[in-house]
Design an enzyme around this catalytic site. Structure first.
Site, PDB file in Angstrom:
ATOM      1  N   GLY A   1       0.666 -25.077 -25.642  1.00 43.00           N
ATOM      2  CA  GLY A   1      -0.293 -25.536 -24.654  1.00 43.00           C
ATOM      3  C   GLY A   1      -0.138 -24.927 -23.281  1.00 43.00           C
TER       4      GLY A   1
ATOM      5  N   ARG B   1       0.409 -22.953 -37.319  1.00 39.98           N
ATOM      6  CA  ARG B   1      -0.219 -24.269 -37.416  1.00 39.98           C
ATOM      7  C   ARG B   1      -1.699 -24.118 -37.106  1.00 39.98           C
ATOM      8  NH1 ARG B   1      -1.523 -24.869 -32.255  1.00 39.98           N
ATOM      9  NH2 ARG B   1      -0.105 -24.195 -30.620  1.00 39.98           N
TER      10      ARG B   1
ATOM     11  N   GLY C   1       7.379 -23.229 -27.088  1.00 41.61           N
ATOM     12  CA  GLY C   1       6.500 -24.096 -26.327  1.00 41.61           C
ATOM     13  C   GLY C   1       5.096 -24.079 -26.881  1.00 41.61           C
TER      14      GLY C   1
END
Length: 437
Positions: free
Chosen positions: A177, A303, A175
Site C-alpha cells: 500500500g 496476491r 510492505g
C-alpha cells in the site's frame, strides 16, 4: 511451477451456502479494506465455511457483522497456528487455506502445503515478498526493472543514490500500500528517510521488519498494473498516482487504453516476471512503469490486487477474481471467462485531502456523487467531524467513487466528475484554533 487450471466454466459458485458438514476454508488474517469480506462471502457461495484465524479479529469489523467464525491465535507463531489448525481438522475437513493480506500470504501457503492442499509455493511467495530478492531474481532473468541497490545503512544508501545520479525512490524491502515509499531528491532527503525506515524494528502489523532498504532510480513514465492469474494475464489497469514525494494510488481505470506495442510490452514483462519468480498459482498483481516502450517491473505481489481493482474487473469484464482465488484454494477449476452483461469498463477515484481538512456533510457529498451518470458505488469511510490529513499511503484515503460504462475514457471522466463535484465537497479546510471567523 504449478499452474492454476483455467477453464471456460461459469466463474460463480452455486450460491447455496455451506451445509452442516461443510468443509472449511481457512483465512489467515485479512486485509483491513477491500476484498477481505468478499473472500468469506465467496467461500460460503462455494459451499465452504470460512474460518478466520486472527490475532485480533476485532481488527476486521466485517467478521462480527457477518457472523464469521473466528479462531483467536497468534498468527505470527507457527507452532500456535498449527495447533489451532490441527484442532479444527479434528472436527471438520479443511479444504483450503488462503490470505487476502500481503503480510500473511506466505503463512497461508505454508499451511496449505502442510495440509496437502492447493496453493502456491511458500518459498516462492516468501522470496517474492522480499523486494530485494525479487529484484535480483527479475534482473537475473532479464526482466526489465529499474536500476536499484540494496542498502543496510545510511552510508550505503547515499552511495547508491550517487551511483544512480538523480532523484531516487527509497522504500522498505517488505510492505504494502505504498507504505514507506518516498521520492528523495538529494542526499539529505535520502539520509533522513533511510534513518526513519531502519529505525522501525516492526511493521504496521507488528511483524519483524528487515534491516535493509531498496534504493532505485525514479521512473517518470505512466504506471500500470497487470492482473495475472496462474500464468495468464487477465487485464491491464491504468493507475493514477498522487504527487511526489509519496506515491499514493488515487485511482484506477479498467481496462487501460494503450497503443498495441505498449500493451504487449506490459503483458510480456508481467508474465515473464511471474514465471521467473516461480509463481503461477492463483492471482499475482504486477506493478509496472513504462520507460518509452519498455515496461519495467516495479514489483510483483503474490496476491490479488488491492485498491478495489478486483471489483473494477468484475464490473468491467464480468470476471470474479476473488471467486477464482477461492475456488483455486478449494482445489476446483477456475473459470475466467467474462460475462455478457459486463459493462465493458470501470473506474475508481479515491477521496484524499490536499491539506488538513474535516469531513462535513458526508451524506450530501455521497448523494451528489451518486447523481453523476455512470456512478455505481460511492462511500466515505469515516464519519462527519473526522479530521483528515493529506495521504502518505493507502491509509490516508477516506472514500471512493466507482463508475461503470462502455469505455474507459467515459468511466474515467465520470469518476473524476463525481469525485470533484461530489465526494470532495465533504472536505472543508480546518480552521486553526483562535483564527478569526
Amino acid at each position: 511451477m504449478t499452474t492454476t487450471r483455467i477453464t471456460a466454466a461459469d466463474d460463480t459458485c452455486d450460491d447455496e451456502g455451506p451445509g452442516t458438514d461443510a468443509p472449511l476454508l481457512l483465512l489467515v488474517e485479512s486485509n483491513t479494506t477491500g476484498t477481505g469480506r468478499q473472500f468469506a462471502q465467496r467461500a460460503r457461495a462455494c459451499g465452504a465455511e470460512p474460518v478466520l484465524l486472527a490475532t485480533d479479529p476485532a481488527r476486521y469489523p466485517y467478521a462480527a457483522e457477518d457472523g464469521l467464525r473466528t479462531v483467536v491465535v497468534d498468527t505470527a507463531d507457527g507452532d500456535a497456528l498449527w495447533a489451532a489448525v490441527t484442532a479444527l481438522a479434528a472436527d471438520a475437513r479443511i479444504a483450503g487455506a488462503l490470505s487476502s493480506s500481503e503480510y500473511y500470504v506466505a503463512t497461508a501457503a505454508d499451511l496449505a502445503r502442510r495440509l496437502g492442499l492447493a496453493g502456491p509455493s511458500a518459498d516462492a511467495v516468501r522470496a517474492c515478498r522480499d523486494k530485494s530478492a525479487q529484484r535480483r531474481t527479475l534482473a537475473g532473468a532479464g526482466v526489465p526493472v529499474p536500476r536499484f541497490h540494496v542498502a543496510g545503512d545510511v552510508a550505503e544508501a547515499l552511495a547508491a543514490a550517487r551511483s544512480l545520479d538523480g532523484p531516487v525512490v527509497v522504500k522498505p524491502v517488505q510492505g504494502s500500500g505504498s507504505l514507506g515509499v518516498r521520492l528523495c531528491r538529494d542526499g539529505d532527503e535520502v539520509a533522513e528517510h533511510v534513518r526513519g525506515l531502519l529505525a522501525a524494528t516492526v511493521n504496521e502489523r507488528g511483524l519483524s521488519a528487515p534491516g535493509v532498504v531498496l534504493v532505485e532510480e525514479y521512473l517518470t513514465g505512466r504506471e500500470f498494473s497487470v492482473e495475472v492469474f496462474g500464468d495468464e494475464a487477465v487485464v491491464t489497469v491504468a493507475k493514477h498516482v498522487g504527487a511526489p514525494p509519496v506515491f499514493v494510488e488515487t485511482g484506477h481505470d479498467v481496462p487501460a487504453l494503450l497503443p498495441a506495442v505498449q500493451a504487449a510490452a506490459l503483458v510480456d514483462s508481467a508474465v515473464r516476471a511471474v514465471t521467473a519468480l516461480g509463481l503461477g498459482w492463483g492471482a499475482a498483481h504486477v506493478e509496472l512503469r513504462l520507460d518509452g516502450d519498455v515496461a519495467r517491473v516495479i514489483e510483483v505481489n503474490p496476491r490479488l490486487a488491492g485498491g478495489m481493482i478486483p471489483e473494477l474487473v468484475r464490473r468491467a469484464l464480468g470476471v470474479d477474481l476473488v471467486g477464482a482465488q477461492v475456488r483455486a484454494a478449494l482445489g476446483g477449476p477456475v473459470g475466467l471467462a467474462g460475462t455478457a452483461d459486463a459493462a465493458g469498463a470501470a473506474s475508481i477515484r479515491f477521496l484524499t485531502a490536499a491539506a488538513e481538512s474535516v469531513l462535513t456533510d458526508v451524506t450530501a457529498a455521497e448523494e451528489a456523487a451518486r447523481a453523476v451518470a455512470g456512478v455505481v458505488d460511492t462511500a466515505v469511510y469515516r464519519p462527519a467531524g473526522t479530521v483528515v490529513a493529506p495521504a502518505e499511503d493507502f491509509r490516508g484515503r477516506v472514500g471512493h467513487v466507482i463508475t461503470a460504462g462502455a469505455t474507459p475514457d467515459r468511466t474515467a471522466e465520470a469518476a473524476d466528475t463525481a469525485l470533484a463535484h461530489g465526494l470532495a465537497t465533504a472536505l472543508a479546510a480546518v480552521v486553526p484554533t483562535g483564527a478569526a471567523t
